[in-house]
Design a protein around this motif. Structure first.
Motif, mmCIF file in Angstrom:
data_model
loop_
_atom_site.group_PDB
_atom_site.id
_atom_site.type_symbol
_atom_site.label_atom_id
_atom_site.label_comp_id
_atom_site.label_asym_id
_atom_site.label_seq_id
_atom_site.Cartn_x
_atom_site.Cartn_y
_atom_site.Cartn_z
ATOM 1 N N PHE A 134 32.452 -41.415 81.933
ATOM 2 C CA PHE A 134 31.781 -40.605 80.908
ATOM 3 C C PHE A 134 32.081 -39.119 81.145
ATOM 4 O O PHE A 134 31.350 -38.243 80.735
ATOM 5 N N THR A 152 32.497 -40.963 74.716
ATOM 6 C CA THR A 152 31.431 -40.276 73.977
ATOM 7 C C THR A 152 31.953 -39.113 73.133
ATOM 8 O O THR A 152 33.039 -38.587 73.378
ATOM 9 N N GLU A 153 31.115 -38.704 72.178
ATOM 10 C CA GLU A 153 31.468 -37.542 71.362
ATOM 11 C C GLU A 153 31.463 -36.261 72.202
ATOM 12 O O GLU A 153 32.253 -35.357 71.963
ATOM 13 N N VAL A 171 36.856 -41.818 69.856
ATOM 14 C CA VAL A 171 35.625 -42.189 70.570
ATOM 15 C C VAL A 171 35.440 -43.690 70.378
ATOM 16 O O VAL A 171 34.981 -44.160 69.342
ATOM 17 N N LYS A 310 20.689 -38.192 79.223
ATOM 18 C CA LYS A 310 20.492 -38.955 77.996
ATOM 19 C C LYS A 310 19.233 -39.831 78.037
ATOM 20 O O LYS A 310 18.932 -40.544 77.083
ATOM 21 N N MET A 346 23.387 -44.741 72.627
ATOM 22 C CA MET A 346 24.589 -44.314 73.346
ATOM 23 C C MET A 346 25.734 -45.317 73.251
ATOM 24 O O MET A 346 26.885 -44.985 73.470
ATOM 25 N N ASN A 348 28.662 -47.813 72.318
ATOM 26 C CA ASN A 348 29.722 -48.020 71.335
ATOM 27 C C ASN A 348 30.111 -49.485 71.333
ATOM 28 O O ASN A 348 30.713 -49.968 72.283
#
Length: 365
Positions: A134, A152-153, A171, A310, A346, A348
């Protein structure tokens, strides 16, 4: 179908091979059967690799050395030594490319973010990187890479700052085994592993205690609580398994290597673990709140801090904090639920599928 896909991996940390396998399966499911996974390090330098692997595992015992290797190599990115580091296995890759003739090379390990290899017509073979953390270590980055698949963005923003154009980043999340995304009957799983339905399960990923010799203490303390059952997965560490079994704790179940570890993730209410990118992605898939054991400086620390920020994990730096945080979590359904919701946001989904779709589309252009 007619693409040759070469996926490179490495023997450091257990996750990279799993990512490569998940990806290979996704390509095969899509009808692309010419997929070749190669562990370049072991292929190129079996003896050196063994030594490095031992040093890598050992380095967890002294976080400082690992930190130097990790952050040190970050500082050295522009120097010649990194070029040597990058080219490790490059010759082997070139030889494989000659015989296998890949249409695309996909890296799942940063040191292999290597130089361009040309095909028979003298054109560069496209190289794509799957970033399995990450956080992006500079070793992943090179102008030569055609595309980055990231978790992640926020990482996309980071890469923008490092002059990687947005059109080169996707992403996608980090590929994991499909089993983590399959829904199971919870009561069946309780039965299968003989857990009591009225007690909360704390899962301990004992690999995390390579850093941390206090696993025994944590098990003993947690097992004092009658409302808790503890499941420890020891992997191939048979010595640790027998040591824990000899404690003869009533509400402790000790597992060796377990094929369907996703089963345990699905019935646990929280997991004590270290913060490797792949383990964290697997936990996200089933929304399993985490207590992360003192992360070593480097990508594990970066991953842990990201998850903490997060609201998906609690970082614990010693056995006292691990025990306390676990008990607090179990006694706070609202915090557990908040963490699960944060993880849902969070995550994906179907990461391998997204990557395969994108790779195919890019090559066909």
């Amino acid at each position: 179908m007619g693409f040759n896909i070469l996926i490179t991996t490495a023997p450091f940390g257990n996750g990279h091979k799993m990512v490569a396998t998940a990806l290979k399966n996704a390509f095969i499911n899509k009808g692309y059967n010419n997929v070749f996974v190669v562990d370049l390090f072991t292929e190129a330098h079996p003896t050196i690799t063994e030594t490095i692997k031992k040093a890598y595992i050992k380095s967890y015992d002294f976080g400082e050395a690992y930190s130097m290797l990790y952050y040190g190599s970050e500082k050295l990115t522009d120097k010649r030594i990194i070029e040597i580091y990058r080219n490790f296995g490059y010759k082997k890759l070139r030889d494989i490319a000659k015989s296998f003739k890949p249409d695309v090379i996909i890296n799942t390990f940063p040191i292999l973010a290597s130089l361009k290899i040309k095909n028979e017509s003298g054109e560069n073979i496209p190289v794509f990187n799957i970033v399995t953390d990450f956080y992006v270590h500079k070793l992943w980055l090179s102008k030569e890479i055609d595309k980055f698949y990231i978790a992640t963005e926020e990482l996309q923003e980071e890469l923008k700052k490092l002059n990687i154009p947005v059109e080169k980043t996707v992403v996608s999340g980090i590929p994991i085994r499909e089993a983590f995304e399959e829904v199971e009957s919870i009561s069946m799983l309780y039965k299968k592993y003989r857990f009591k339905r009225n007690k909360k399960i704390v899962l301990i990923n004992s690999g995390a205690f390579g850093v941390f010799k206090n696993i025994k203490k944590v098990c003993i303390e947690l097992c004092k609580y009658k409302s808790i059952q503890v499941a420890v997965v020891c992997g191939n560490n048979t010595l640790q398994k027998s040591k824990l079994e000899s404690l003869k704790l009533r509400n402790l179940k000790v597992f060796g290597f377990i094929e369907n570890i996703d089963d345990l993730y699905k019935i646990a209410c929280c997991m004590i673990t270290k913060s490797g990118g792949i383990t964290l992605s697997e936990a996200l898939a089933v929304q399993l709140p985490l207590i992360i054991i003192k992360p070593v400086p480097g990508q594990e620390k970066e991953n842990a801090l990201y998850f903490e920020k997060k609201g998906a994990a609690i970082i614990a730096n010693n056995s006292y904090q691990i025990i306390n945080s676990t008990i607090e979590l179990i006694n706070s359904p609202s915090i557990l639920n908040a963490m699960k919701n944060n993880m849902k946001k969070m995550y994906n989904k179907s990461s391998s599928f997204k990557i395969v779709e994108d790779v195919v589309e890019t090559i066909e252009k």
